[in-house]
Design a protein around this motif. Structure first.
Motif, PDB file in Angstrom:
ATOM      1  N   ASN A  76      48.484  44.341 -16.127  1.00  0.00           N
ATOM      2  CA  ASN A  76      48.535  43.818 -14.756  1.00  0.00           C
ATOM      3  C   ASN A  76      49.884  44.103 -14.087  1.00  0.00           C
ATOM      4  OD1 ASN A  76      49.951  42.007 -16.407  1.00  0.00           O
ATOM      5  ND2 ASN A  76      49.612  40.305 -14.984  1.00  0.00           N
ATOM      6  N   THR A  87      44.180  34.939 -11.075  1.00  0.00           N
ATOM      7  CA  THR A  87      44.647  36.309 -11.270  1.00  0.00           C
ATOM      8  C   THR A  87      46.161  36.375 -11.097  1.00  0.00           C
ATOM      9  OG1 THR A  87      44.208  36.829  -8.939  1.00  0.00           O
ATOM     10  CG2 THR A  87      42.471  37.334 -10.540  1.00  0.00           C
ATOM     11  N   LYS A  94      47.773  40.956  -2.766  1.00  0.00           N
ATOM     12  CA  LYS A  94      47.599  41.435  -4.134  1.00  0.00           C
ATOM     13  C   LYS A  94      48.825  42.205  -4.613  1.00  0.00           C
ATOM     14  CE  LYS A  94      42.537  41.632  -4.020  1.00  0.00           C
ATOM     15  NZ  LYS A  94      41.330  42.488  -4.218  1.00  0.00           N
TER      16      LYS A  94
END
Length: 359
Positions: free
Chosen positions: A34, A247, A317
């Motif tokens: 990630n 997330t 994001k």
């Protein structure tokens, strides 16, 4: 001769290929999946600041600025008598000061940050390890202390916080055991969140408190979209946590993660000054970036302007969207996307409030 040169050239190409292959492979193994690098922004724009003329001289080091409705608050990190100052917005007429400096129970030893929440103001005193709620007076021109929350003794000195909801705060974990802590309204630890996303395995296992100090980050949280953003004071790392869907994305710029050496258990910075403020709006993340090396700071010996000349904009994001290049050095920001306005603080000027128009 020709055959030898050809063989030599092919061997060089082969070695170069293997070096690139193993370097890329090792880099991939260093970080979790990630974690993503970034080096440039799709857009770059220049912004010119308008100086806001204030009718009073209050500030020694104007560190943070936040606006809600017709009120604006500016934190003076090194305030002589008070740490917080309340103004009318948009006129910037001075109203009053709060957070008196002192060591009595009703005074503050420091003020690292403040947050608007439910028409009240929360402040953080790291030296007392205390969160304080202030409410507006009936006339609306001053802030009055209403309650104080003392954090548990096992929570190491907090340097920033956000209000998560009516009963919960999020603060950084400077033990290095996790990335953030959820703390309830009584100051009790209720949950640990994440881990420091470092590739420095040695520090992670042998010097976690020093590592956590080097990874000191500035935070912001937007309850509308559930996004918590953290930007490192050293190096160039942006972390985006979506607390609604759990997330987590990490973006690392060309200056890499915080660089430091350990001395007597403390992390001593050796790389660059990175970010100094961050704001999560409903549609993007805005962060002030410095990018000045400590070697250059030492070499200039006080001659450099303090602050950052860049505002980096990321998506929710963490994708890089735009780089704003400023004509002033700034520290704190407040962004109003509806009016395309950025208010900022300049610690180098006697008139320290700036207005930038963007978009």
């Amino acid at each position: 001769m020709y055959l030898a040169a050809t063989v030599l050239r092919n061997n060089v190409f082969l070695l170069l290929f293997l070096f690139i292959f193993f370097s890329c492979d090792n880099k991939h193994k260093e970080y979790a999946e990630n974690v993503f690098p970034y080096s440039r922004f799709p857009q770059e724009k220049e912004l010119r600041g308008e100086v806001i003329e204030l009718d009073t001289a209050l500030f020694r080091y104007p560190f943070r600025i936040r606006i809600e409705g017709d009120k604006v608050i500016v934190i003076d990190l090194h305030g002589t008598d008070h740490y917080g100052h309340l103004f009318q917005y948009p006129s910037f007429q001075y109203l009053s000061s709060f957070g008196r400096r002192g060591d009595s129970p009703m005074e503050m030893l420091s003020m690292e940050n403040f947050r608007f929440y439910n028409h009240a103001v929360w402040t953080l005193d790291a030296n007392k390890s205390e969160l304080t709620r202030l409410d507006y007076s009936s006339s609306g021109d001053s802030l009055l202390r209403e309650e104080a929350v003392t954090l548990d003794e096992d929570i190491l000195r907090p340097l920033d916080f956000v209000v998560y909801d009516d009963t919960t705060f999020v603060i950084p974990d400077y033990s290095g055991e996790s990335r953030f802590l959820k703390v309830n309204c009584q100051g009790k630890l209720i949950e640990k969140i994440g881990a420091i996303p470092t590739a420095n395995e040695k520090a992670l296992h042998e010097a976690r408190p020093a590592l956590a100090q080097a990874w000191r980050s500035f935070l912001d949280y937007n309850p509308h979209n559930g996004v918590l953003a953290a930007v490192t004071q050293l190096g160039e790392v942006v972390e985006v946590y979506n607390l609604k869907d759990s997330t987590h994305v990490v973006r690392i710029g060309e200056h890499n993660e915080p660089e430091f050496k350990v001395s007597d258990g403390y992390g001593i910075p050796t790389g660059i000054m990175g970010f100094s403020d961050v704001q999560v709006t409903d549609s993007a993340i805005y962060a002030v970036f410095h990018g000045t090396s400590f070697k250059e700071i030492a070499r200039q010996s006080g001659r450099l302007s303090d602050g950052g000349k860049y505002i980096y904009v990321f998506s929710l994001k963490g994708e890089p969207l735009c780089k704003y290049v400023l004509d002033h050095y700034i520290y704190g920001i407040w962004v109003d996307e509806a009016t395309k306005t950025i208010m900022a603080t300049d610690v180098n000027s006697d008139q320290p409030i700036l207005k930038f128009s963007f978009g």
